[in-house]
Design a protein around this motif. Structure first.
Motif, PDB file in Angstrom:
ATOM      1  N   UNK A 220       0.836  -1.208   0.000  1.00  0.00           N
ATOM      2  CA  UNK A 220       0.000   0.000   0.000  1.00  0.00           C
ATOM      3  C   UNK A 220       0.868   1.254   0.000  1.00  0.00           C
ATOM      4  N   UNK A 221       1.858   1.290   0.893  1.00  0.00           N
ATOM      5  CA  UNK A 221       2.729   2.470   0.997  1.00  0.00           C
ATOM      6  C   UNK A 221       3.533   2.679  -0.281  1.00  0.00           C
ATOM      7  N   UNK A 222       3.948   1.589  -0.917  1.00  0.00           N
ATOM      8  CA  UNK A 222       4.673   1.684  -2.177  1.00  0.00           C
ATOM      9  C   UNK A 222       3.779   2.268  -3.277  1.00  0.00           C
ATOM     10  N   UNK A 223       2.499   1.890  -3.247  1.00  0.00           N
ATOM     11  CA  UNK A 223       1.537   2.365  -4.248  1.00  0.00           C
ATOM     12  C   UNK A 223       1.234   3.854  -4.081  1.00  0.00           C
ATOM     13  N   UNK A 224       1.446   4.384  -2.886  1.00  0.00           N
ATOM     14  CA  UNK A 224       1.129   5.796  -2.615  1.00  0.00           C
ATOM     15  C   UNK A 224       2.023   6.761  -3.392  1.00  0.00           C
ATOM     16  N   UNK A 225       3.131   6.265  -3.924  1.00  0.00           N
ATOM     17  CA  UNK A 225       4.037   7.136  -4.688  1.00  0.00           C
ATOM     18  C   UNK A 225       3.333   7.743  -5.903  1.00  0.00           C
ATOM     19  N   UNK A 226       2.293   7.060  -6.403  1.00  0.00           N
ATOM     20  CA  UNK A 226       1.565   7.537  -7.584  1.00  0.00           C
ATOM     21  C   UNK A 226       0.454   8.528  -7.241  1.00  0.00           C
ATOM     22  N   UNK A 227       0.220   8.770  -5.953  1.00  0.00           N
ATOM     23  CA  UNK A 227      -0.888   9.634  -5.534  1.00  0.00           C
ATOM     24  C   UNK A 227      -0.437  11.081  -5.408  1.00  0.00           C
ATOM     25  N   UNK A 228      -1.422  11.983  -5.358  1.00  0.00           N
ATOM     26  CA  UNK A 228      -1.136  13.395  -5.107  1.00  0.00           C
ATOM     27  C   UNK A 228      -0.664  13.569  -3.668  1.00  0.00           C
ATOM     28  N   UNK A 229      -0.097  14.729  -3.372  1.00  0.00           N
ATOM     29  CA  UNK A 229       0.428  14.964  -2.024  1.00  0.00           C
ATOM     30  C   UNK A 229      -0.682  14.895  -0.974  1.00  0.00           C
ATOM     31  N   UNK A 230      -1.848  15.460  -1.299  1.00  0.00           N
ATOM     32  CA  UNK A 230      -2.984  15.456  -0.359  1.00  0.00           C
ATOM     33  C   UNK A 230      -3.497  14.035  -0.147  1.00  0.00           C
ATOM     34  N   UNK A 231      -3.642  13.288  -1.261  1.00  0.00           N
ATOM     35  CA  UNK A 231      -4.098  11.895  -1.162  1.00  0.00           C
ATOM     36  C   UNK A 231      -3.113  11.041  -0.389  1.00  0.00           C
ATOM     37  N   UNK A 232      -1.814  11.297  -0.616  1.00  0.00           N
ATOM     38  CA  UNK A 232      -0.766  10.558   0.081  1.00  0.00           C
ATOM     39  C   UNK A 232      -0.817  10.830   1.585  1.00  0.00           C
ATOM     40  N   UNK A 233      -1.023  12.097   1.929  1.00  0.00           N
ATOM     41  CA  UNK A 233      -1.061  12.486   3.352  1.00  0.00           C
ATOM     42  C   UNK A 233      -2.241  11.812   4.069  1.00  0.00           C
ATOM     43  N   UNK A 234      -3.401  11.838   3.421  1.00  0.00           N
ATOM     44  CA  UNK A 234      -4.602  11.251   4.023  1.00  0.00           C
ATOM     45  C   UNK A 234      -4.461   9.732   4.178  1.00  0.00           C
ATOM     46  N   UNK A 235      -3.952   9.085   3.130  1.00  0.00           N
ATOM     47  CA  UNK A 235      -3.778   7.625   3.175  1.00  0.00           C
ATOM     48  C   UNK A 235      -2.725   7.221   4.206  1.00  0.00           C
ATOM     49  N   UNK A 236      -1.637   8.004   4.271  1.00  0.00           N
ATOM     50  CA  UNK A 236      -0.584   7.724   5.255  1.00  0.00           C
ATOM     51  C   UNK A 236      -1.114   7.831   6.672  1.00  0.00           C
ATOM     52  N   UNK A 237      -1.957   8.842   6.919  1.00  0.00           N
ATOM     53  CA  UNK A 237      -2.542   9.041   8.254  1.00  0.00           C
ATOM     54  C   UNK A 237      -3.384   7.833   8.656  1.00  0.00           C
ATOM     55  N   UNK A 238      -4.220   7.361   7.711  1.00  0.00           N
ATOM     56  CA  UNK A 238      -5.077   6.200   7.987  1.00  0.00           C
ATOM     57  C   UNK A 238      -4.239   4.938   8.192  1.00  0.00           C
ATOM     58  N   UNK A 239      -3.279   4.704   7.291  1.00  0.00           N
ATOM     59  CA  UNK A 239      -2.466   3.487   7.361  1.00  0.00           C
ATOM     60  C   UNK A 239      -1.581   3.460   8.608  1.00  0.00           C
ATOM     61  N   UNK A 240      -1.055   4.615   9.004  1.00  0.00           N
ATOM     62  CA  UNK A 240      -0.202   4.648  10.197  1.00  0.00           C
ATOM     63  C   UNK A 240      -0.999   4.277  11.442  1.00  0.00           C
ATOM     64  N   UNK A 241      -2.286   4.682  11.484  1.00  0.00           N
ATOM     65  CA  UNK A 241      -3.160   4.276  12.602  1.00  0.00           C
ATOM     66  C   UNK A 241      -3.325   2.766  12.631  1.00  0.00           C
ATOM     67  N   UNK A 242      -3.597   2.191  11.452  1.00  0.00           N
ATOM     68  CA  UNK A 242      -3.783   0.735  11.351  1.00  0.00           C
ATOM     69  C   UNK A 242      -2.508  -0.008  11.759  1.00  0.00           C
ATOM     70  N   UNK A 243      -1.358   0.460  11.250  1.00  0.00           N
ATOM     71  CA  UNK A 243      -0.080  -0.212  11.536  1.00  0.00           C
ATOM     72  C   UNK A 243       0.235  -0.152  13.031  1.00  0.00           C
ATOM     73  N   UNK A 244      -0.042   0.989  13.673  1.00  0.00           N
ATOM     74  CA  UNK A 244       0.191   1.131  15.124  1.00  0.00           C
ATOM     75  C   UNK A 244      -0.621   0.109  15.909  1.00  0.00           C
ATOM     76  N   UNK A 245      -1.907  -0.036  15.549  1.00  0.00           N
ATOM     77  CA  UNK A 245      -2.785  -1.000  16.228  1.00  0.00           C
ATOM     78  C   UNK A 245      -2.293  -2.429  16.002  1.00  0.00           C
TER      79      UNK A 245
END
Length: 316
Positions: A220-245
């Motif tokens: 998922x994180x590798x795929x984020x390289x193709x996203x816009x900066x805003x989309x990347x930021x939002x997805x990273x925020x969600x994924x980091x929550x999941x990874x922490x849990x």
């Protein structure tokens, strides 16, 4: 030679500490943690159900993750809290089996649900145009049922191995709960083979799921390289929550169950982290890092406050 018969009707739990002052301090601490856990998780459930803006599959699964956390915490914390005020901490054999089943049921269901939530994030980020088609309501319900059935199956297997073991004394468990390894050490029979099956059913499942989850979030994180900066930021925020849990649940689980049958003094501290503290942290992790959730909670609070003000000003 010791006869293998079951003459133990209850177990004595040594708990976390024998110090009376320490027990009172821990009573206050764990009561506060349990209260925050229940309020936080149930607040997420109420917020998602009451907010049309949180209708996506991610929030559907988050609702049930919160219910699982509340159930998991309730399987462990109330008994722990009550025992901290008791001079003699005992638990009957049936209650011990019930606690063992319940804690493994909710923990197992949560482990499988976290896999499903990782799949949901994968589809949302890597296949956004097909997201609502792939993750339709029927698919979400089927996946949710799979997580509950997975937790139930895991728990039944754990209970089946322990239920028929002969306990003929001693009956003192150096822990604050009934769990697999402390019980296997008290059985008056050879538990080597059963210990290996417990490692397979608990530890290996934890290890495999943890590796799969890390790999999926890597994709998922590798795929984020193709996203816009805003989309990347939002997805990273969600994924980091999941990874922490995921890390908070699986790292202690791997430490506890990927090893031969044995107990260490640190086991109790590790158990406190993933049985008592992690269910409290999950709602904080998902709400503090999620703008949609925070906005929905704010709207819900404002709506309730406005309703209360209207009621007060209505003529009686």
């Amino acid at each position: 030679m010791m006869t293998e018969r079951n003459n133990v009707t209850e177990f004595v739990l040594l708990g976390l500490t024998q110090n009376p002052g320490g027990q009172k301090a821990l009573f206050v601490l764990f009561l506060l943690i349990y209260t925050v856990t229940m309020v936080g998780n149930l607040l997420i459930v109420v917020t998602v159900i009451s907010s049309p803006s949180l209708g996506s599959p991610m929030y559907f699964f988050l609702t049930y993750l919160s219910l699982m956390d509340a159930g998991y915490s309730t399987a462990v914390s109330p008994k722990l809290i009550i025992d901290l005020l008791s001079d003699i901490k005992t638990i009957s054999l049936p209650a011990c089996m019930g606690q063992l089943f319940t804690e493994h049921f909710f923990a197992g269901a949560e482990a499988f649900l976290l896999v499903i939530m990782a799949y949901d994030r994968y589809v949302a980020i890597c296949k956004p145009l097909h997201y609502l088609t792939i993750m339709n309501r029927r698919v979400c319900i089927v996946l949710l049922v799979v997580s509950w059935v997975g937790g139930f199956g895991h728990s039944v297997v754990q209970l089946a191995f322990v239920y028929n073991l002969p306990f003929c004394g001693p009956n003192v468990i150096d822990h604050f709960i009934c769990d697999m390894y402390p019980l296997l050490e008290l059985a008056c029979t050879d538990t080597y083979i059963i210990g290996l099956t417990v490692v397979a059913n608990g530890g290996v499942i934890c290890m495999v799921i943890f590796i799969l989850l890390l790999m999926s979030y890597g994709v998922i994180l590798n795929h984020l390289k193709n996203h816009s900066q805003e989309g990347r930021r939002k997805a990273l925020s969600t994924c980091s929550s999941h990874i922490t849990v995921v890390v908070l649940l699986f790292v202690p689980c791997i430490f506890m169950y990927v090893r031969p049958v044995s107990t260490f003094p640190i086991d109790k501290s590790i158990s406190v982290i993933f049985m008592v503290i992690t269910p409290m942290l999950n709602p904080l992790i998902y709400t503090l890092r999620n703008l949609e959730m925070k906005n929905a909670m704010r709207k819900l609070w404002c709506r309730n406050s406005a309703t209360d003000r209207m009621r007060r000003h209505l003529p009686h």
